[in-house]
Write a protein that holds these residues in place. Structure first.
Motif, PDB file in Angstrom:
ATOM      1  N   ILE A  10      -3.264 106.211  60.580  1.00  0.00           N
ATOM      2  CA  ILE A  10      -3.924 107.518  60.563  1.00  0.00           C
ATOM      3  C   ILE A  10      -3.103 108.519  59.732  1.00  0.00           C
ATOM      4  O   ILE A  10      -1.882 108.552  59.818  1.00  0.00           O
ATOM      5  CB  ILE A  10      -4.140 108.035  62.008  1.00  0.00           C
ATOM      6  CG1 ILE A  10      -4.905 109.368  61.995  1.00  0.00           C
ATOM      7  CG2 ILE A  10      -2.813 108.144  62.781  1.00  0.00           C
ATOM      8  CD1 ILE A  10      -5.341 109.850  63.360  1.00  0.00           C
ATOM      9  N   GLY A  11      -3.816 109.295  58.908  1.00  0.00           N
ATOM     10  CA  GLY A  11      -3.159 110.366  58.160  1.00  0.00           C
ATOM     11  C   GLY A  11      -2.411 109.924  56.918  1.00  0.00           C
ATOM     12  O   GLY A  11      -1.708 110.721  56.309  1.00  0.00           O
ATOM     13  N   MET A  12      -2.567 108.669  56.515  1.00  0.00           N
ATOM     14  CA  MET A  12      -1.824 108.172  55.351  1.00  0.00           C
ATOM     15  C   MET A  12      -2.543 108.426  54.026  1.00  0.00           C
ATOM     16  O   MET A  12      -1.956 108.296  52.967  1.00  0.00           O
ATOM     17  CB  MET A  12      -1.541 106.666  55.495  1.00  0.00           C
ATOM     18  CG  MET A  12      -0.546 106.337  56.592  1.00  0.00           C
ATOM     19  SD  MET A  12       1.049 107.147  56.308  1.00  0.00           S
ATOM     20  CE  MET A  12       2.062 106.290  57.512  1.00  0.00           C
ATOM     21  N   GLY A  13      -3.838 108.760  54.093  1.00  0.00           N
ATOM     22  CA  GLY A  13      -4.573 109.029  52.848  1.00  0.00           C
ATOM     23  C   GLY A  13      -5.401 107.854  52.366  1.00  0.00           C
ATOM     24  O   GLY A  13      -5.676 107.711  51.178  1.00  0.00           O
ATOM     25  N   LYS A  14      -5.834 107.018  53.315  1.00  0.00           N
ATOM     26  CA  LYS A  14      -6.569 105.802  52.961  1.00  0.00           C
ATOM     27  C   LYS A  14      -7.930 106.117  52.335  1.00  0.00           C
ATOM     28  O   LYS A  14      -8.325 105.470  51.366  1.00  0.00           O
ATOM     29  CB  LYS A  14      -6.734 104.928  54.204  1.00  0.00           C
ATOM     30  CG  LYS A  14      -7.292 103.556  53.936  1.00  0.00           C
ATOM     31  CD  LYS A  14      -7.308 102.718  55.190  1.00  0.00           C
ATOM     32  CE  LYS A  14      -7.995 103.403  56.335  1.00  0.00           C
ATOM     33  NZ  LYS A  14      -9.388 103.855  56.042  1.00  0.00           N
ATOM     34  N   SER A  15      -8.632 107.105  52.859  1.00  0.00           N
ATOM     35  CA  SER A  15      -9.960 107.447  52.317  1.00  0.00           C
ATOM     36  C   SER A  15      -9.850 107.939  50.885  1.00  0.00           C
ATOM     37  O   SER A  15     -10.665 107.583  50.027  1.00  0.00           O
ATOM     38  CB  SER A  15     -10.635 108.522  53.174  1.00  0.00           C
ATOM     39  OG  SER A  15     -10.829 108.030  54.476  1.00  0.00           O
ATOM     40  N   THR A  16      -8.831 108.750  50.608  1.00  0.00           N
ATOM     41  CA  THR A  16      -8.603 109.240  49.248  1.00  0.00           C
ATOM     42  C   THR A  16      -8.289 108.068  48.325  1.00  0.00           C
ATOM     43  O   THR A  16      -8.778 107.996  47.187  1.00  0.00           O
ATOM     44  CB  THR A  16      -7.430 110.251  49.248  1.00  0.00           C
ATOM     45  OG1 THR A  16      -7.759 111.318  50.139  1.00  0.00           O
ATOM     46  CG2 THR A  16      -7.177 110.815  47.866  1.00  0.00           C
ATOM     47  N   THR A  17      -7.482 107.122  48.822  1.00  0.00           N
ATOM     48  CA  THR A  17      -7.130 105.936  48.027  1.00  0.00           C
ATOM     49  C   THR A  17      -8.373 105.093  47.758  1.00  0.00           C
ATOM     50  O   THR A  17      -8.559 104.578  46.643  1.00  0.00           O
ATOM     51  CB  THR A  17      -6.045 105.116  48.751  1.00  0.00           C
ATOM     52  OG1 THR A  17      -4.918 105.966  48.993  1.00  0.00           O
ATOM     53  CG2 THR A  17      -5.601 103.921  47.925  1.00  0.00           C
ATOM     54  N   ALA A  18      -9.233 104.941  48.760  1.00  0.00           N
ATOM     55  CA  ALA A  18     -10.478 104.183  48.576  1.00  0.00           C
ATOM     56  C   ALA A  18     -11.312 104.807  47.461  1.00  0.00           C
ATOM     57  O   ALA A  18     -11.871 104.099  46.609  1.00  0.00           O
ATOM     58  CB  ALA A  18     -11.271 104.148  49.884  1.00  0.00           C
ATOM     59  N   ASP A  19     -11.358 106.135  47.424  1.00  0.00           N
ATOM     60  CA  ASP A  19     -12.101 106.827  46.361  1.00  0.00           C
ATOM     61  C   ASP A  19     -11.488 106.547  44.985  1.00  0.00           C
ATOM     62  O   ASP A  19     -12.205 106.478  43.984  1.00  0.00           O
ATOM     63  CB  ASP A  19     -12.132 108.340  46.619  1.00  0.00           C
ATOM     64  CG  ASP A  19     -13.086 108.707  47.754  1.00  0.00           C
ATOM     65  OD1 ASP A  19     -13.988 107.893  48.060  1.00  0.00           O
ATOM     66  OD2 ASP A  19     -12.927 109.794  48.333  1.00  0.00           O
ATOM     67  N   MET A  20     -10.161 106.387  44.947  1.00  0.00           N
ATOM     68  CA  MET A  20      -9.484 106.076  43.677  1.00  0.00           C
ATOM     69  C   MET A  20      -9.887 104.685  43.175  1.00  0.00           C
ATOM     70  O   MET A  20     -10.062 104.481  41.973  1.00  0.00           O
ATOM     71  CB  MET A  20      -7.963 106.170  43.842  1.00  0.00           C
ATOM     72  CG  MET A  20      -7.467 107.584  44.034  1.00  0.00           C
ATOM     73  SD  MET A  20      -5.689 107.631  44.363  1.00  0.00           S
ATOM     74  CE  MET A  20      -5.460 109.400  44.609  1.00  0.00           C
ATOM     75  N   PHE A  21     -10.030 103.737  44.092  1.00  0.00           N
ATOM     76  CA  PHE A  21     -10.524 102.409  43.688  1.00  0.00           C
ATOM     77  C   PHE A  21     -11.955 102.522  43.160  1.00  0.00           C
ATOM     78  O   PHE A  21     -12.305 101.912  42.150  1.00  0.00           O
ATOM     79  CB  PHE A  21     -10.456 101.420  44.861  1.00  0.00           C
ATOM     80  CG  PHE A  21      -9.113 100.778  45.038  1.00  0.00           C
ATOM     81  CD1 PHE A  21      -8.706  99.726  44.218  1.00  0.00           C
ATOM     82  CD2 PHE A  21      -8.242 101.222  46.019  1.00  0.00           C
ATOM     83  CE1 PHE A  21      -7.460  99.137  44.371  1.00  0.00           C
ATOM     84  CE2 PHE A  21      -6.988 100.638  46.175  1.00  0.00           C
ATOM     85  CZ  PHE A  21      -6.593  99.596  45.354  1.00  0.00           C
ATOM     86  N   ARG A  22     -12.782 103.318  43.842  1.00  0.00           N
ATOM     87  CA  ARG A  22     -14.167 103.517  43.372  1.00  0.00           C
ATOM     88  C   ARG A  22     -14.172 104.098  41.956  1.00  0.00           C
ATOM     89  O   ARG A  22     -14.973 103.706  41.117  1.00  0.00           O
ATOM     90  CB  ARG A  22     -14.931 104.454  44.323  1.00  0.00           C
ATOM     91  CG  ARG A  22     -15.288 103.829  45.657  1.00  0.00           C
ATOM     92  CD  ARG A  22     -16.199 104.741  46.484  1.00  0.00           C
ATOM     93  NE  ARG A  22     -16.436 104.167  47.792  1.00  0.00           N
ATOM     94  CZ  ARG A  22     -15.777 104.508  48.906  1.00  0.00           C
ATOM     95  NH1 ARG A  22     -14.845 105.457  48.868  1.00  0.00           N
ATOM     96  NH2 ARG A  22     -16.047 103.931  50.066  1.00  0.00           N
TER      97      ARG A  22
END
Length: 199
Positions: A10-22
């Protein structure tokens, strides 16, 4: 096709990273979104049977459900037994769809990858990480978050230090967005090179 598991505490920035892969043209399957869709549709009736009173107007109320399972390991196991098979089936269907479109890499955004033993289903594991102080600051800034709630969530997650050891690649989110973007680009290049070598 390379199946990539993307995870992080939690809070590591996974969603932002997922967007970077997209942004790099990689298909990302979001497990949280799959669960969200199940809570609005096919999973709602089964969850209501197991936890009466958590469905409102045909949709699972996540707050009510969380209150029932967060500190009750047996209840959480019951919920997982209902939800996980549905998520896996939806995930498999999406993989077939991406394969048919010719995708060579698919990223699966899975918050509890190690905790559910799902890492064995993937060819590559990417862990999103940041120092503890950055993680705490991000999580405690969220609406409705308390130190107690944060501690309870962390206690159920595999420690970040262990996740890093078990990862094939790391994305560090405390060094700025550009640095994280570069790491994601380098991961994609490495995966494409691996696919080209095995072709």
């Amino acid at each position: 096709m390379l199946r990539v598991g993307l995870t992080g505490s939690i809070g590591m920035g996974k969603s932002t990273t997922a967007d970077m892969f997209r942004a790099e043209g990689i298909a990302v399957l979001d497990s949280d979104r799959l669960v969200h869709d199940l809570y609005k549709g096919p999973g709602a009736a089964d969850i209501e049977r197991a936890f009466p009173g958590v469905v409102v107007d045909g949709v699972v109320d996540r707050q009510k459900l969380a209150a029932r399972v967060l500190d009750d390991p047996a209840a959480l196991k019951r919920l997982e037994a209902i939800v996980h098979p549905m998520v896996w089936a939806a995930r498999d269907a999406l993989v077939e769809e991406r394969k048919a479109k010719g995708d060579r890499i698919v990223v699966f955004d899975i918050p509890l990858l190690f905790e559910t033993g799902a890492e064995k289903d993937f060819d590559v594991i990417v862990v999103v990480t940041a120092p503890e102080d950055a993680q705490s600051a991000r999580v405690l800034a969220r609406d409705g978050m308390t130190r107690e709630k944060f501690a309870s969530i962390l206690a159920k997650q595999t420690p970040d230090s262990e996740k890093r050891v078990r990862a094939d690649f790391l994305v560090h989110t405390d060094r700025g967005l550009d640095a994280a973007r570069d790491e994601v680009r380098n991961i994609v290049k490495a995966l494409e090179a691996r696919l080209d070598e095995s072709a």
